[in-house]
Design a protein around this motif. Structure first.
Motif, mmCIF file in Angstrom:
data_model
loop_
_atom_site.group_PDB
_atom_site.id
_atom_site.type_symbol
_atom_site.label_atom_id
_atom_site.label_comp_id
_atom_site.label_asym_id
_atom_site.label_seq_id
_atom_site.Cartn_x
_atom_site.Cartn_y
_atom_site.Cartn_z
ATOM 1 N N GLU A 121 0.853 -1.181 0.000
ATOM 2 C CA GLU A 121 0.000 0.000 0.000
ATOM 3 C C GLU A 121 0.895 1.240 0.000
ATOM 4 O O GLU A 121 1.751 1.381 0.870
ATOM 5 C CB GLU A 121 -0.889 0.013 1.246
ATOM 6 N N TYR A 143 -0.154 -6.089 0.204
ATOM 7 C CA TYR A 143 -1.099 -7.142 -0.162
ATOM 8 C C TYR A 143 -0.382 -8.430 -0.526
ATOM 9 O O TYR A 143 -0.904 -9.522 -0.312
ATOM 10 C CB TYR A 143 -1.978 -6.675 -1.329
ATOM 11 N N THR A 174 -8.620 -1.411 3.748
ATOM 12 C CA THR A 174 -8.370 -2.028 2.451
ATOM 13 C C THR A 174 -9.588 -1.789 1.571
ATOM 14 O O THR A 174 -10.584 -1.205 2.003
ATOM 15 C CB THR A 174 -8.141 -3.540 2.595
#
Length: 305
Positions: A121, A143, A174
């Protein structure tokens, strides 16, 4: 105990009130672009909100792949407990075509650390793992391949950055909702981990922040698996966990529940009548005392990477 706070930038508020409706022309830097400014946002007790975008840079590596350092981010927070804000900067980098985030650099003062994580991220959080000490930590989540969620943690002591370790699970929001990694200031991190004992499955886990800034898995004696399966062959259970005495004899076609496991060697098996026995499984998925592997003996397992 020293109270830790994350000051929010509020410069110019007084002058804006005085000037009222008088518009101001944004200050321009030597390159002609408008200087970025931080805006206030609501914060939780253990984190700060997304930071300001500073620069956009694009370069190429020796193989010709595009390396894009875009949207360098910063937060202002007193992460070393000295009473003054530090500027924490994240420089994310994309590679490939189509490009994905594959590496980043964390910078605080004159110290920096480069890290490589697949599909991380492009943001970070300032968190407070243990509110009984004066420090706060930097958390970067990724991820990963095959949705192998992961969060890396960094510590700054006022001079040097240190990589503390990584824990399975995603911290923050998320695309499908709030991540499963939780931090409440107790010194423990609670999360959901993927494991490969008998099958691919998930269970809750806790990690304790130690004095040397590493993480120690707290662990449980038994974790609940609760997977319904059908036997594809005959199986004799052990009477007790850790024992060798044979117990219940099961037949091909019997429906049973794989209930509780130590996630290392043993798992309880509950029959339709409510009787309980145990199986032992070796590291190669071989069911001890049989010629079967788990995925050949039990229909209903999840086997994934």
């Amino acid at each position: 105990m020293k109270t830790k706070q994350i000051p929010l930038i509020s410069a110019m508020i007084a002058s804006l009130i005085i000037s009222g409706a008088c518009a101001k022309t944004p200050e321009v830097n030597p390159t002609g672009s408008i200087k970025p400014t931080q805006t206030e946002s609501t914060t939780s007790p253990t984190e700060t909100r997304p930071s300001v975008t500073e620069t956009t840079v694009e370069t190429k590596n020796l193989d010709g792949d595009t390396l894009m350092k875009e949207g360098s981010l910063f937060k202002m927070a007193d992460i070393d407990g000295d009473g003054f804000d530090e500027k924490v900067v994240l420089d994310p980098v994309k590679t490939g075509s189509p490009s994905v985030y594959t590496s980043f650099t964390i910078r605080v003062g004159d110290s920096s650390i480069e890290a490589h994580y697949e599909d991380f991220e492009p943001d970070f959080s300032i968190v407070d793992i243990d509110d009984s000490d004066e420090f706060m930590e930097i958390a970067v989540s990724s991820y990963g391949p095959s949705s192998d969620l992961n969060t890396a943690f960094y510590h700054y002591d006022g001079k040097d950055l240190k990589f503390m370790g990584e824990i399975q699970g995603f911290y923050g929001m998320t695309e499908w909702g709030e991540g499963e990694l939780k931090i409440d200031g107790s010194g423990k991190i609670r999360t959901l981990v993927k494991t490969y004992f008998i099958q691919t499955w998930f269970h809750e886990e806790e990690y304790l922040l130690k004095g040397d800034l590493s993480f120690e898995k707290v662990g449980k004696d038994l974790y609940t698996m609760n997977t319904d399966v059908v036997l594809l062959g005959d199986l004799t259970l052990y009477k007790e966990r850790g024992g060798a005495e044979p117990g219940i004899a099961l037949k091909k076609g019997d429906e049973v529940l794989l209930k509780d496991t130590d996630d290392k060697e043993w798992c309880s098996v509950v029959t339709k009548s409510g009787e309980t026995g145990w199986i032992a499984v070796d590291e190669d998925y071989k069911v001890r005392g049989t010629s079967y592997y788990t995925y050949d003996l039990f229909e209903g397992l999840t086997i994934a990477d």
